[in-house]
Write a protein that holds these residues in place. Sequence first.
Motif, mmCIF file in Angstrom:
data_model
loop_
_atom_site.group_PDB
_atom_site.id
_atom_site.type_symbol
_atom_site.label_atom_id
_atom_site.label_comp_id
_atom_site.label_asym_id
_atom_site.label_seq_id
_atom_site.Cartn_x
_atom_site.Cartn_y
_atom_site.Cartn_z
ATOM 1 N N PHE A 174 70.608 60.167 83.707
ATOM 2 C CA PHE A 174 70.036 60.263 85.049
ATOM 3 C C PHE A 174 71.102 60.559 86.097
ATOM 4 O O PHE A 174 70.986 61.503 86.887
ATOM 5 N N GLN A 175 72.138 59.742 86.107
ATOM 6 C CA GLN A 175 73.123 59.830 87.186
ATOM 7 C C GLN A 175 73.800 61.196 87.253
ATOM 8 O O GLN A 175 73.856 61.837 88.301
ATOM 9 N N LYS A 176 74.286 61.659 86.129
ATOM 10 C CA LYS A 176 75.064 62.902 86.136
ATOM 11 C C LYS A 176 74.157 64.124 86.276
ATOM 12 O O LYS A 176 74.508 65.101 86.949
ATOM 13 N N THR A 177 72.977 64.103 85.643
ATOM 14 C CA THR A 177 72.050 65.218 85.806
ATOM 15 C C THR A 177 71.571 65.311 87.252
ATOM 16 O O THR A 177 71.422 66.408 87.798
ATOM 17 N N SER A 178 71.381 64.173 87.903
ATOM 18 C CA SER A 178 70.960 64.184 89.303
ATOM 19 C C SER A 178 71.999 64.870 90.175
ATOM 20 O O SER A 178 71.653 65.623 91.101
ATOM 21 N N ARG A 179 73.279 64.631 89.893
ATOM 22 C CA ARG A 179 74.335 65.277 90.672
ATOM 23 C C ARG A 179 74.310 66.791 90.459
ATOM 24 O O ARG A 179 74.541 67.570 91.395
ATOM 25 N N VAL A 180 74.050 67.217 89.232
ATOM 26 C CA VAL A 180 73.969 68.654 88.955
ATOM 27 C C VAL A 180 72.799 69.268 89.723
ATOM 28 O O VAL A 180 72.907 70.359 90.304
ATOM 29 N N LEU A 242 62.872 63.323 71.473
ATOM 30 C CA LEU A 242 62.587 63.655 72.872
ATOM 31 C C LEU A 242 63.255 64.974 73.241
ATOM 32 O O LEU A 242 64.272 65.344 72.658
ATOM 33 N N PRO A 243 62.710 65.705 74.209
ATOM 34 C CA PRO A 243 63.283 67.006 74.564
ATOM 35 C C PRO A 243 64.671 66.843 75.186
ATOM 36 O O PRO A 243 64.869 66.024 76.088
ATOM 37 N N ALA A 244 65.612 67.662 74.722
ATOM 38 C CA ALA A 244 66.999 67.563 75.188
ATOM 39 C C ALA A 244 67.415 68.750 76.042
ATOM 40 O O ALA A 244 68.562 68.818 76.493
ATOM 41 N N GLU A 245 66.490 69.686 76.272
ATOM 42 C CA GLU A 245 66.859 70.933 76.953
ATOM 43 C C GLU A 245 67.418 70.708 78.355
ATOM 44 O O GLU A 245 68.341 71.395 78.782
ATOM 45 N N MET A 246 66.884 69.742 79.077
ATOM 46 C CA MET A 246 67.334 69.498 80.443
ATOM 47 C C MET A 246 68.810 69.115 80.466
ATOM 48 O O MET A 246 69.588 69.629 81.281
ATOM 49 N N LEU A 247 69.193 68.225 79.577
ATOM 50 C CA LEU A 247 70.586 67.787 79.570
ATOM 51 C C LEU A 247 71.515 68.879 79.064
ATOM 52 O O LEU A 247 72.637 69.020 79.555
ATOM 53 N N ARG A 248 71.057 69.663 78.099
ATOM 54 C CA ARG A 248 71.902 70.767 77.619
ATOM 55 C C ARG A 248 72.066 71.817 78.721
ATOM 56 O O ARG A 248 73.143 72.395 78.878
ATOM 57 N N ALA A 249 71.005 72.045 79.467
ATOM 58 C CA ALA A 249 71.099 72.990 80.581
ATOM 59 C C ALA A 249 72.061 72.473 81.648
ATOM 60 O O ALA A 249 72.845 73.234 82.219
ATOM 61 N N ALA A 250 72.008 71.159 81.917
ATOM 62 C CA ALA A 250 72.929 70.584 82.899
ATOM 63 C C ALA A 250 74.369 70.716 82.421
ATOM 64 O O ALA A 250 75.273 71.027 83.199
ATOM 65 N N ALA A 251 74.600 70.490 81.126
ATOM 66 C CA ALA A 251 75.950 70.646 80.569
ATOM 67 C C ALA A 251 76.426 72.089 80.698
ATOM 68 O O ALA A 251 77.598 72.353 80.985
ATOM 69 N N SER A 252 75.504 73.027 80.482
ATOM 70 C CA SER A 252 75.849 74.438 80.622
ATOM 71 C C SER A 252 76.216 74.769 82.064
ATOM 72 O O SER A 252 77.145 75.559 82.327
ATOM 73 N N THR A 253 75.504 74.173 83.010
ATOM 74 C CA THR A 253 75.833 74.363 84.423
ATOM 75 C C THR A 253 77.220 73.806 84.732
ATOM 76 O O THR A 253 78.032 74.442 85.402
#
Length: 278
Positions: A174-180, A242-253
């Motif tokens: 949550f925390q790190k994806t929110s910052r992205v 559970l779907p992991a695409e959101m976090l992988r996309a954030a990592a790619s960003t």
Amino acid sequence: MDQPTVGILHPGSMGAAVAACATTNAAAVLWCENGRSTASVERAARFGLTPVATLAELLDRSDIVISLCPPAAAEGLARAVAGHPFAGVYVEANAINPERTQRISALLSDAIVVDGGVVGSPPVGGKTPTLYLSGPADATARIEALFADTAVQTAMLGTEVGKASALKLSYASFQKTSRVLVALAVGMAREHGVDQELIEVASRRTDSYLSEPQYVAKTAARAWRWGPELEEAADTLAAAGLPAEMLRAAASTLARWHGVKDDSKLTLTDALDRLAQP
């Protein structure tokens, strides 16, 4: 209980500050200077850590070893430790997924492995992160005693290795994806000339990261660490079905910011400009 000798692998910004807190209740806190950068040497000296020449010496002298390094290096570091007869307490405190933590526990069959996860900023300037712990009760109690009356708070999560890692990555998700997402939202608004209006709207909610756009530059400077951590969290989601695409996309960003590692002079404009470059 006698004061233990502690080894820290390796003293980055978090590791050195956590290790410095351990000096309160330890006989000594050691670190291995072999192959480390000048910045690491200076940081360790600033935090009062005792240098040793080799990993073998650190392990031979330490009762407790704390591993705090970038996620990608965690298993390699554990394999290096496994090559020595270390039978003390090994605190795997890296931001890695529970399955990797359990593999490390199996690899270090001679040691007592405690799973750890640090939530919060390094314990400097009045900040008080929490070190969550799971593993054998006697060993977690030793770590609790090590950080008693310091800026590092401890919290026990039971005896199952993997729980602390899971909590750390759940929070980081949550925390790190929110910052992205803040960076993406402000970047989109800026493209259309409404970035200040966006910030004004968000400021009406005091709990919104969008009201803190200056944090985007700090996010960019930490992307080299946060990206791998979100990949670990994505693996944890995938393992749970559970779907992991959101976090992988954030990592790619975050990967778009790899060229500004720990750049304390980076501005919001610089960070957003770099984000727009493929």
